[in-house]
Design a protein around this motif. Sequence first.
Motif: not given
Length: 75
Positions: A44-48
Amino acid sequence: TQRQDLNIMALETDSSVKVKEALRLFNDLRVEEEANALKEKYQTLAFDHLDKIALGTEKKDEIKSFASSLLARQY
């Protein structure tokens, strides 16, 4: 305790018993669940962060699809 179990396993010479005990310990400690939760958190952090990059939506979707397929692999 888990520490005692590890010490006993270290002395075990039968590899099949060692593997069985290691798997039991991993299951008792819920290692897989914890690892999956961290995997989801960092995905999720990477996609954000990816969404903040100046790159076309199509390219971002390709990257997300590829990353998701890697993270979903079963061993």
